[in-house]
Enzyme design. Structure first.
Site, mmCIF file in Angstrom:
data_model
loop_
_atom_site.group_PDB
_atom_site.id
_atom_site.type_symbol
_atom_site.label_atom_id
_atom_site.label_comp_id
_atom_site.label_asym_id
_atom_site.label_seq_id
_atom_site.Cartn_x
_atom_site.Cartn_y
_atom_site.Cartn_z
ATOM 1 N N ILE A 42 83.242 1.801 -79.673
ATOM 2 C CA ILE A 42 84.521 1.054 -79.378
ATOM 3 C C ILE A 42 85.092 0.772 -80.597
ATOM 4 O O ILE A 42 84.748 -0.103 -81.436
ATOM 5 C CB ILE A 42 84.602 0.013 -78.408
ATOM 6 C CG1 ILE A 42 83.524 0.323 -77.102
ATOM 7 C CG2 ILE A 42 85.857 -0.709 -78.135
ATOM 8 C CD1 ILE A 42 83.391 -0.806 -76.287
ATOM 9 N N GLU A 43 86.338 1.478 -81.177
ATOM 10 C CA GLU A 43 86.878 0.951 -82.381
ATOM 11 C C GLU A 43 88.179 0.155 -82.181
ATOM 12 O O GLU A 43 88.831 0.092 -80.914
ATOM 13 C CB GLU A 43 87.295 2.360 -82.994
ATOM 14 C CG GLU A 43 86.355 3.127 -83.382
ATOM 15 C CD GLU A 43 86.504 4.626 -83.853
ATOM 16 O OE1 GLU A 43 85.626 5.197 -84.464
ATOM 17 O OE2 GLU A 43 87.741 4.838 -83.983
ATOM 18 N N CYS A 52 79.323 -0.455 -82.174
ATOM 19 C CA CYS A 52 78.453 0.840 -81.974
ATOM 20 C C CYS A 52 78.114 0.968 -80.518
ATOM 21 O O CYS A 52 77.967 -0.013 -79.914
ATOM 22 C CB CYS A 52 77.621 0.786 -83.248
ATOM 23 S SG CYS A 52 77.916 0.939 -84.998
ATOM 24 N N GLU A 54 74.972 1.389 -79.758
ATOM 25 C CA GLU A 54 73.808 0.707 -79.458
ATOM 26 C C GLU A 54 74.200 -0.731 -79.171
ATOM 27 O O GLU A 54 73.650 -1.329 -78.391
ATOM 28 C CB GLU A 54 73.138 0.931 -80.654
ATOM 29 C CG GLU A 54 72.717 2.269 -81.119
ATOM 30 C CD GLU A 54 73.581 3.293 -81.988
ATOM 31 O OE1 GLU A 54 73.201 4.185 -82.491
ATOM 32 O OE2 GLU A 54 74.599 2.473 -82.044
ATOM 33 N N CYS A 85 72.996 3.482 -87.067
ATOM 34 C CA CYS A 85 73.371 2.955 -88.464
ATOM 35 C C CYS A 85 72.560 1.906 -88.763
ATOM 36 O O CYS A 85 71.589 1.360 -88.094
ATOM 37 C CB CYS A 85 74.930 2.446 -88.523
ATOM 38 S SG CYS A 85 75.374 0.914 -87.380
ATOM 39 N N CYS A 88 72.934 -1.319 -86.843
ATOM 40 C CA CYS A 88 72.177 -1.289 -85.394
ATOM 41 C C CYS A 88 70.768 -1.070 -85.564
ATOM 42 O O CYS A 88 69.984 -1.646 -84.526
ATOM 43 C CB CYS A 88 72.775 -0.171 -84.813
ATOM 44 S SG CYS A 88 74.624 -0.220 -84.175
#
Length: 130
Positions: A42-43, A52, A54, A85, A88
């Site tokens: 979700i940005e 992210c 995760e 990433c 995460c």
């Protein structure tokens, strides 16, 4: 891995909110008792802030009561074998054991299986802070 974990990650990816990166990601984790918790990235306008897939899945997991996690699947729309990433990986290390299976997927299914220990061999562990 049961196919349902892959399908849960893929369904989560379809709900991603990624208007800035155009890079939808989905993740799904399974607990020992068979529950599946999924999440999407979700940005927000202050990109790259946001969270992210995760992290979203972990939030659902915590709010759902937690439990022993046995496996996780990650999928990205535009990248085969999308791995978590660095941030995460550390978040996941808080709740996963090094031997927990991580499935890196593409749109057809699992491409590679690794362990969380493979992904973050020297991650911080909460028990050292106590």
């Amino acid at each position: 891995m049961s196919h349902d974990l892959f399908e849960a990650a893929k369904a989560a990816m379809a709900k991603a909110y990624a208007p800035y990166s155009k890079f939808p990601v989905g993740a799904a984790l399974r607990t020992e008792d068979g529950r599946v918790f999924a999440g999407a990235n979700i940005e927000v306008a202050s990109y790259p802030e946001g969270w992210c897939a995760e992290t979203t899945a972990l939030g659902h997991y915590i709010m759902g009561g937690g439990g022993k996690i046995t496996e996780i699947a990650v999928i990205a729309e535009r990248m085969a074998k999308c791995s978590p990433c660095g941030g995460c990986r550390q978040r996941l290390a808080e709740f996963f054991r090094p031997e927990t299976k991580l499935y890196l997927c593409d749109n057809g299914g699992v491409v590679e299986t690794v362990t969380m220990g493979d992904m973050l061999p020297y991650g911080f562990r909460g028990d050292i802070l106590k």
